[in-house]
Design an enzyme around this catalytic site. Structure first.
Site, PDB file in Angstrom:
ATOM      1  N   GLU A 164       0.833  -1.210   0.000  1.00  0.00           N
ATOM      2  CA  GLU A 164       0.000   0.000   0.000  1.00  0.00           C
ATOM      3  C   GLU A 164       0.865   1.257   0.000  1.00  0.00           C
ATOM      4  O   GLU A 164       0.523   2.258  -0.614  1.00  0.00           O
ATOM      5  CB  GLU A 164      -0.929   0.022   1.226  1.00  0.00           C
ATOM      6  CG  GLU A 164      -1.982  -1.065   1.231  1.00  0.00           C
ATOM      7  CD  GLU A 164      -2.970  -0.904   0.090  1.00  0.00           C
ATOM      8  OE1 GLU A 164      -2.595  -1.225  -1.052  1.00  0.00           O
ATOM      9  OE2 GLU A 164      -4.102  -0.482   0.339  1.00  0.00           O
ATOM     10  N   THR A 205      -6.294   7.706  -4.831  1.00  0.00           N
ATOM     11  CA  THR A 205      -6.303   7.750  -3.366  1.00  0.00           C
ATOM     12  C   THR A 205      -5.480   8.940  -2.870  1.00  0.00           C
ATOM     13  O   THR A 205      -5.890   9.642  -1.939  1.00  0.00           O
ATOM     14  CB  THR A 205      -5.735   6.434  -2.782  1.00  0.00           C
ATOM     15  OG1 THR A 205      -6.564   5.375  -3.224  1.00  0.00           O
ATOM     16  CG2 THR A 205      -5.733   6.442  -1.262  1.00  0.00           C
TER      17      THR A 205
HETATM   18  N1  HSE Z   1      -8.730   4.553   4.127  1.00  0.00           N
HETATM   19  C1  HSE Z   1      -8.155   5.046   2.926  1.00  0.00           C
HETATM   20  C2  HSE Z   1      -8.772   6.383   2.575  1.00  0.00           C
HETATM   21  C3  HSE Z   1      -8.381   4.190   1.713  1.00  0.00           C
HETATM   22  O1  HSE Z   1      -9.972   6.556   2.810  1.00  0.00           O
HETATM   23  O2  HSE Z   1      -8.065   7.248   2.056  1.00  0.00           O
HETATM   24  C4  HSE Z   1      -8.035   2.778   1.819  1.00  0.00           C
HETATM   25  O3  HSE Z   1      -6.836   2.479   2.468  1.00  0.00           O
END
Ligand code: HSE
Length: 313
Positions: A132, A185
């Site tokens: 990740e 993201t």
């Molecule tokens: N929790 C993360 C976010 C995405 O909402 O940016 C997944 O890891």
């Protein structure tokens, strides 16, 4: 017999579950990638083939190989063989249902099996989280934990990572719409404010506690009432067309509630059975049919097992 090759199913996941930004997640059953890992006589990790998506073939940049390399580094003695990874990608990168997490979690699970399981599933989480880091810059575990463990999970600590396995609500189904727009993201994290309002924080942690209590009590009404996000969703929902309408119509069609899946653009809803989840899917499709945005809708039960072996030899 010594294992040479393994084929696994690496599931999609929903992170955040509305109120639990970066800490809550759950595992899906009918959406996921297939991966094949085989031992090679050369040491190290290489990407053999990627089918379905354009992803890096360079092992230093591919999430799956980065995660396996992190795992090998943690071994006292590295094996005298290497690994070739083949990825059949069904989860679209950038969709918000844990595409990179499936690659990282699937790869470390499969390599661990081939090595005779030197690590437990919990011990694999930080290695998958390194994947990740390669994907979005931070070793966030809210997708990789449910992908490995199944069910609902809570990231209790981030350094070092500690994850709790939570019970699930009986018969729960998710309906997910993936509007085919790209929201990286990194961008959906960059738009978030660095400080939160204390009143919003109070409401938020009350909901996290209530949601976990609902899971333990198998309490559908409390679960539904806790699926609210006062901190992240107000900022991110602006990036997702028809977000409010999808949630409202899903609830009118019987869903318990919903929110943004991970960092979006997918929207998840939960229903207490398959029939309702299918009705919700029809309602959501109706909303998106009237836009010119291509979309996919998935219905899945909650997967309580996580990543699983399909074949091994
Ligand atoms: N929790 C993360 C976010 C995405 O909402 O940016 C997944 O890891």
């Amino acid at each position: 017999m010594e294992l040479r090759e393994i084929e696994i199913f690496a599931p999609a996941t929903i992170a955040n579950i509305s109120c639990g930004f970066d800490v809550l997640g759950c595992c899906l059953d009918s959406i996921g990638d297939t991966m094949i890992l085989r031992k090679t006589s050369e040491t190290g990790v290489r990407i053999g083939k990627i089918i379905g998506e354009e992803l890096p073939m360079d092992p230093k940049k591919n999430v799956a190989s980065v995660a396996v390399m992190a795992m090998l580094k943690a071994l006292k003695v590295e094996p005298n063989y290497g690994f070739e990874i083949e990825i059949h990608k069904n989860i679209k990168p950038g969709s918000g249902v844990g595409s990179s997490a499936a690659s990282g979690a699937g790869a470390v699970f499969a390599a661990n099996e081939l090595m005779g399981k030197p690590f437990s599933k919990h011990e694999l989480i930080p290695f998958a989280a390194e994947g990740e880091r390669a994907a979005c810059g931070a070793p966030i575990a809210d997708n990789v934990a449910p992908a490995l463990l199944g069910g609902f999970t809570l990231v209790k600590e981030t350094d070092p990572i500690k994850v709790l396995e939570l019970p699930s609500i009986n018969g729960l189904y998710a309906t997910i719409i993936h509007p085919q727009i790209e929201i990286k993201t990194s961008i959906s994290r960059d738009i978030l404010p660095q400080t939160v309002n204390i009143n919003d924080a109070v409401k938020q942690w009350a909901n996290v506690g209530a949601l976990i209590h609902a899971l333990h009590m198998n309490d559908h009404a409390l679960f539904a009432d806790s699926l609210k996000d006062y901190i992240v969703e107000p900022h991110r929902s602006k990036l997702i067309p028809k977000f409010e309408q999808v949630i409202k119509s899903a609830i009118n069609a019987g869903a318990l509630g919903g929110g943004i899946s991970g960092s979006g653009p997918s929207i998840f809803t939960f229903s207490k059975n398959l029939e309702t989840a299918e009705n919700v899917s029809l309602t959501i499709k109706d909303i998106y049919k009237n836009t010119n945005i291509p979309y996919h809708v998935y219905v899945s039960k909650i997967n309580d097992q996580g990543v699983k072996i399909l074949k091994q030899s």
